[in-house]
Design an enzyme around this catalytic site. Structure first.
Site, PDB file in Angstrom:
ATOM      1  N   ASN A   9      10.091   2.572  32.364  1.00 23.98           N
ATOM      2  CA  ASN A   9       9.082   3.273  31.714  1.00 23.98           C
ATOM      3  C   ASN A   9       9.421   3.780  30.111  1.00 23.98           C
ATOM      4  O   ASN A   9      10.307   4.239  29.980  1.00 23.98           O
ATOM      5  CB  ASN A   9       8.762   4.584  32.336  1.00 23.98           C
ATOM      6  CG  ASN A   9       7.922   5.692  31.852  1.00 23.98           C
ATOM      7  OD1 ASN A   9       7.145   5.206  30.760  1.00 23.98           O
ATOM      8  ND2 ASN A   9       7.790   6.690  32.225  1.00 23.98           N
ATOM      9  N   TRP A  10       8.820   2.841  29.336  1.00 22.29           N
ATOM     10  CA  TRP A  10       9.304   2.778  27.814  1.00 22.29           C
ATOM     11  C   TRP A  10       8.704   4.117  27.318  1.00 22.29           C
ATOM     12  O   TRP A  10       8.960   4.627  26.127  1.00 22.29           O
ATOM     13  CB  TRP A  10       8.959   1.778  27.172  1.00 22.29           C
ATOM     14  CG  TRP A  10       9.438   0.512  27.550  1.00 22.29           C
ATOM     15  CD1 TRP A  10      10.304   0.100  28.415  1.00 22.29           C
ATOM     16  CD2 TRP A  10       9.267  -0.796  26.979  1.00 22.29           C
ATOM     17  NE1 TRP A  10      10.680  -0.946  28.365  1.00 22.29           N
ATOM     18  CE2 TRP A  10      10.097  -1.802  27.321  1.00 22.29           C
ATOM     19  CE3 TRP A  10       8.522  -1.355  25.939  1.00 22.29           C
ATOM     20  CZ2 TRP A  10      10.018  -3.108  26.893  1.00 22.29           C
ATOM     21  CZ3 TRP A  10       8.705  -2.505  25.565  1.00 22.29           C
ATOM     22  CH2 TRP A  10       9.201  -3.500  26.050  1.00 22.29           C
ATOM     23  N   LYS A  11       7.768   4.969  27.952  1.00 21.38           N
ATOM     24  CA  LYS A  11       7.137   6.037  27.431  1.00 21.38           C
ATOM     25  C   LYS A  11       6.789   5.542  25.899  1.00 21.38           C
ATOM     26  O   LYS A  11       6.309   4.353  25.890  1.00 21.38           O
ATOM     27  CB  LYS A  11       8.193   7.232  27.427  1.00 21.38           C
ATOM     28  CG  LYS A  11       8.712   7.520  28.642  1.00 21.38           C
ATOM     29  CD  LYS A  11       9.505   8.766  28.697  1.00 21.38           C
ATOM     30  CE  LYS A  11       9.881   9.035  30.304  1.00 21.38           C
ATOM     31  NZ  LYS A  11      10.520  10.341  30.496  1.00 21.38           N
ATOM     32  N   HIS A  95       2.475  11.047  36.218  1.00 22.46           N
ATOM     33  CA  HIS A  95       4.065  11.370  35.567  1.00 22.46           C
ATOM     34  C   HIS A  95       3.963  12.705  35.111  1.00 22.46           C
ATOM     35  O   HIS A  95       2.977  13.328  34.617  1.00 22.46           O
ATOM     36  CB  HIS A  95       4.326  10.365  34.271  1.00 22.46           C
ATOM     37  CG  HIS A  95       5.661  10.400  33.966  1.00 22.46           C
ATOM     38  ND1 HIS A  95       6.195  11.414  33.071  1.00 22.46           N
ATOM     39  CD2 HIS A  95       6.651   9.695  34.201  1.00 22.46           C
ATOM     40  CE1 HIS A  95       7.650  11.242  33.045  1.00 22.46           C
ATOM     41  NE2 HIS A  95       7.433   9.980  33.619  1.00 22.46           N
ATOM     42  N   GLU A  97       5.177  14.150  32.619  1.00 23.36           N
ATOM     43  CA  GLU A  97       4.832  14.330  30.943  1.00 23.36           C
ATOM     44  C   GLU A  97       3.165  14.425  31.004  1.00 23.36           C
ATOM     45  O   GLU A  97       2.666  15.269  30.177  1.00 23.36           O
ATOM     46  CB  GLU A  97       5.362  13.215  30.223  1.00 23.36           C
ATOM     47  CG  GLU A  97       6.776  13.486  30.152  1.00 23.36           C
ATOM     48  CD  GLU A  97       7.545  12.305  30.006  1.00 23.36           C
ATOM     49  OE1 GLU A  97       7.158  11.276  29.597  1.00 23.36           O
ATOM     50  OE2 GLU A  97       8.819  12.396  30.052  1.00 23.36           O
ATOM     51  N   GLU A 164      10.345  12.229  40.995  1.00 23.93           N
ATOM     52  CA  GLU A 164      11.011  12.350  39.553  1.00 23.93           C
ATOM     53  C   GLU A 164      11.114  14.341  39.594  1.00 23.93           C
ATOM     54  O   GLU A 164      10.238  14.865  39.067  1.00 23.93           O
ATOM     55  CB  GLU A 164      10.232  11.870  38.402  1.00 23.93           C
ATOM     56  CG  GLU A 164      10.092  10.519  38.563  1.00 23.93           C
ATOM     57  CD  GLU A 164       9.852   9.786  37.307  1.00 23.93           C
ATOM     58  OE1 GLU A 164      10.705   9.198  36.927  1.00 23.93           O
ATOM     59  OE2 GLU A 164       8.884  10.138  36.407  1.00 23.93           O
ATOM     60  N   GLY A 170      15.118  13.076  31.401  1.00 27.57           N
ATOM     61  CA  GLY A 170      15.397  12.884  29.931  1.00 27.57           C
ATOM     62  C   GLY A 170      16.455  14.130  29.376  1.00 27.57           C
ATOM     63  O   GLY A 170      16.844  14.320  28.418  1.00 27.57           O
ATOM     64  N   SER A 210      16.835  10.689  34.352  1.00 30.09           N
ATOM     65  CA  SER A 210      18.248  10.125  34.068  1.00 30.09           C
ATOM     66  C   SER A 210      19.124   9.263  34.834  1.00 30.09           C
ATOM     67  O   SER A 210      20.134   9.471  35.255  1.00 30.09           O
ATOM     68  CB  SER A 210      19.172  11.584  33.878  1.00 30.09           C
ATOM     69  OG  SER A 210      18.512  12.508  33.042  1.00 30.09           O
ATOM     70  N   GLY A 231      13.671   5.929  32.459  1.00 28.51           N
ATOM     71  CA  GLY A 231      13.166   6.233  31.143  1.00 28.51           C
ATOM     72  C   GLY A 231      14.069   5.659  30.087  1.00 28.51           C
ATOM     73  O   GLY A 231      14.335   4.512  29.734  1.00 28.51           O
ATOM     74  N   GLY A 232      14.749   6.487  29.440  1.00 30.31           N
ATOM     75  CA  GLY A 232      15.641   6.296  28.325  1.00 30.31           C
ATOM     76  C   GLY A 232      16.531   4.944  28.546  1.00 30.31           C
ATOM     77  O   GLY A 232      16.622   4.131  27.634  1.00 30.31           O
TER      78      GLY A 232
END
Ligand code: 13P
Length: 247
Positions: A9-11, A95, A97, A164, A170, A210, A231-232
């Site tokens: 997930n590149w966000k 998600h 977010e 999640e 993150g 993470s 993610g990251g």
């Protein structure tokens, strides 16, 4: 056996201009990984480009969100049909977010799940408790409520679930493999009650929060963890390749 599924997930990261080279490298480096599903979920503006770069490869493409209406006067929104039409096969839905910053409710998420399924887009339905909720010891109640409200009338065999925990996203604080496994098992047992044993056993549940090269192996070693929503660490070629190639 549930087939592992690793998604990046590149966000809201990576410009379209830096995307093609990145994806072409991934396609080459992962071309022999045929025993697992690999997904890239870039921002909307890069979707067509990524679909094109992944053509003929073992990497599939998904969006990060959809709107639940079919079409019409919804300025700024993107429909499930549009995504399907350009070759996306999956979409993240619900998600944390989106729940937190864009005020998505369980009811909206339920509508989005149904909409995605109706056009043949596989949703990755995200849920997870916040830190205060875990501190209060109510994480299972929270997850159960998200699960039952989100899935009302949704065919379980058409979706993927991602657990999640919000406090792990993150932050570098991953849930321990044991904590994650406990919640995955709880989700699977709850699904058995809501649906039936066979469906609960076959649905894939990813862990997200993470995920890194140094924790993916122990997470994937857990019996009820079927994949990762990354993610990251999906923004870097070496780390994403290592995560996809979990041992
Ligand atoms: P991080 O891997 O950056 O913690 O993000 C997890 C996530 O939200 C994936 O959807």
């Amino acid at each position: 056996m549930r087939r592992p599924i690793i998604a990046g997930n590149w966000k809201m990261n990576k410009l379209p201009s830096e995307t093609r080279g990145f994806v072409e490298s991934l396609v080459k480096l992962l071309s022999d990984a045929h025993d697992r599903d690999i997904l890239l979920m870039p921002p909307f503006v890069s979707l067509s480009l990524v679909v094109d770069a992944c053509q003929g490869s073992n990497i599939k493409v998904g969006a990060q969100n959809i709107y639940f209406e079919k079409e019409g006067a919804w300025t700024g929104e993107v429909s499930a049909d549009m995504l399907k039409n350009i070759g996306a096969e999956y979409s993240i839905i619900g998600h944390s977010e989106r729940r937190q910053y864009f005020k998505e409710t369980d009811e909206m998420i339920n509508k989005k799940l149904k909409r995605a399924v109706s056009v043949g887009l596989t949703p990755i339905f995200c849920l997870g408790e916040r830190e205060v909720e875990r501190k209060k010891g109510i994480e299972r109640d929270v997850v159960y409520q998200q699960l039952t409200r989100g899935l009302l009338g949704v065919e379980l065999e058409k979706i993927v679930i991602a657990y999640e925990p919000v406090w792990a996203i993150g932050t570098g604080k991953t849930a321990t493999p044991q904590d994650a496994e406990e919640m995955h098992l709880f989700i699977r047992e709850s699904l058995q009650k809501i649906y039936n044993k066979e469906l609960a056993e076959s649905v894939r549940i990813q862990y997200g929060g993470s995920v890194k090269p140094d924790n993916i192996d122990s997470l994937m070693a857990q019996p009820d963890i079927d994949g990762a929503l990354v993610g990251g660490a999906s923004l870097n070629i070496d780390s994403f390749v290592r995560i996809v190639r979990f041992k």
